[in-house]
Design an enzyme around this catalytic site. Structure first.
Site, PDB file in Angstrom:
ATOM      1  N   GLU A 123       0.824  -1.207   0.000  1.00  0.00           N
ATOM      2  CA  GLU A 123       0.000   0.000   0.000  1.00  0.00           C
ATOM      3  C   GLU A 123       0.857   1.256   0.000  1.00  0.00           C
ATOM      4  O   GLU A 123       1.730   1.428   0.846  1.00  0.00           O
ATOM      5  CB  GLU A 123      -0.924   0.021   1.221  1.00  0.00           C
ATOM      6  CG  GLU A 123      -1.915   1.153   1.197  1.00  0.00           C
ATOM      7  CD  GLU A 123      -2.865   1.147   2.374  1.00  0.00           C
ATOM      8  OE1 GLU A 123      -3.603   2.134   2.520  1.00  0.00           O
ATOM      9  OE2 GLU A 123      -2.879   0.170   3.145  1.00  0.00           O
ATOM     10  N   GLY A 150       6.408   0.810   5.613  1.00  0.00           N
ATOM     11  CA  GLY A 150       7.257  -0.174   4.941  1.00  0.00           C
ATOM     12  C   GLY A 150       7.362   0.069   3.444  1.00  0.00           C
ATOM     13  O   GLY A 150       8.440  -0.035   2.854  1.00  0.00           O
ATOM     14  N   CYS A 151       6.247   0.397   2.832  1.00  0.00           N
ATOM     15  CA  CYS A 151       6.241   0.628   1.387  1.00  0.00           C
ATOM     16  C   CYS A 151       7.004   1.897   1.032  1.00  0.00           C
ATOM     17  O   CYS A 151       7.672   1.963   0.000  1.00  0.00           O
ATOM     18  CB  CYS A 151       4.814   0.664   0.867  1.00  0.00           C
ATOM     19  SG  CYS A 151       3.983  -0.929   1.107  1.00  0.00           S
ATOM     20  N   THR A 152       6.923   2.891   1.890  1.00  0.00           N
ATOM     21  CA  THR A 152       7.690   4.115   1.675  1.00  0.00           C
ATOM     22  C   THR A 152       9.181   3.807   1.774  1.00  0.00           C
ATOM     23  O   THR A 152       9.973   4.252   0.927  1.00  0.00           O
ATOM     24  CB  THR A 152       7.285   5.198   2.695  1.00  0.00           C
ATOM     25  OG1 THR A 152       5.906   5.515   2.483  1.00  0.00           O
ATOM     26  CG2 THR A 152       8.126   6.451   2.549  1.00  0.00           C
ATOM     27  N   ALA A 207      10.125   1.879  -1.480  1.00  0.00           N
ATOM     28  CA  ALA A 207      10.103   2.725  -2.678  1.00  0.00           C
ATOM     29  C   ALA A 207      11.244   3.747  -2.654  1.00  0.00           C
ATOM     30  O   ALA A 207      11.883   3.999  -3.681  1.00  0.00           O
ATOM     31  CB  ALA A 207       8.755   3.421  -2.807  1.00  0.00           C
TER      32      ALA A 207
END
Length: 158
Positions: free
Chosen positions: A43, A48-50, A53
């Site tokens: 998401e 975590g995704c930040t 990325a």
């Protein structure tokens, strides 16, 4: 409960055509002849995704120099992908797979352990696609932190 079959190196990469953060369609066939790093994340704009990325962002110049095109995929709508890309200055396309068809095709949807419970959802996964469209690497349940360093080692870019 819908889960998907995991892919392995040497298999053909499943074709896809998905909208990016600007609503433009990006297709695997448009990337023929290129080496592609396709990463699936749960998401946009979550911690975590930040981390993941931004790790790709911080390594993108060296990945590009080595001939790799980086693309992220999540189930987020294009508008959220746009906000994520702008907020974190992400230089690569973020594709929107709202119906999770591409997640299923790549085996990036299934059971996982989340805080001690078994849940069904996005499996943080990365695929390296060769110029001929076959998978060089199919990496499942990767960690958000340190993933790009591990990938660089696998690709011989250290």
């Amino acid at each position: 409960m819908t889960t998907s079959q995991r892919l392995e190196a040497g298999q053909p990469a499943p074709p896809f055509s998905l909208p990016n953060q600007d609503g433009e369609t990006v297709s695997l066939s448009d990337l023929a002849g290129q080496r592609v790093i396709l990463f699936f994340y749960p998401e946009a704009m979550t911690p975590g995704c930040t981390t993941q990325a931004c790790d790709f962002r911080d390594n993108e110049a060296s990945l590009l120099a080595a001939g790799y095109t980086v693309i992220g995929v999540s189930r987020d709508a294009a508008a959220k992908q746009t906000a994520f890309r702008e907020r974190d200055a992400l230089p690569f396309d973020l594709l929107s797979d709202e119906d999770k068809a591409v997640h299923l095709a790549y085996g990036a949807w299934g059971e996982k352990n989340s805080y001690g419970k078994t849940v069904t959802g996005v499996l943080r996964s990365t695929f390296v696609i060769s110029p001929d469209g076959t998978l060089e690497h199919a990496l499942y349940n990767v960690k958000a932190t340190g993933h790009v360093a591990m990938l660089r080692k696998k690709l011989g870019l250290v």
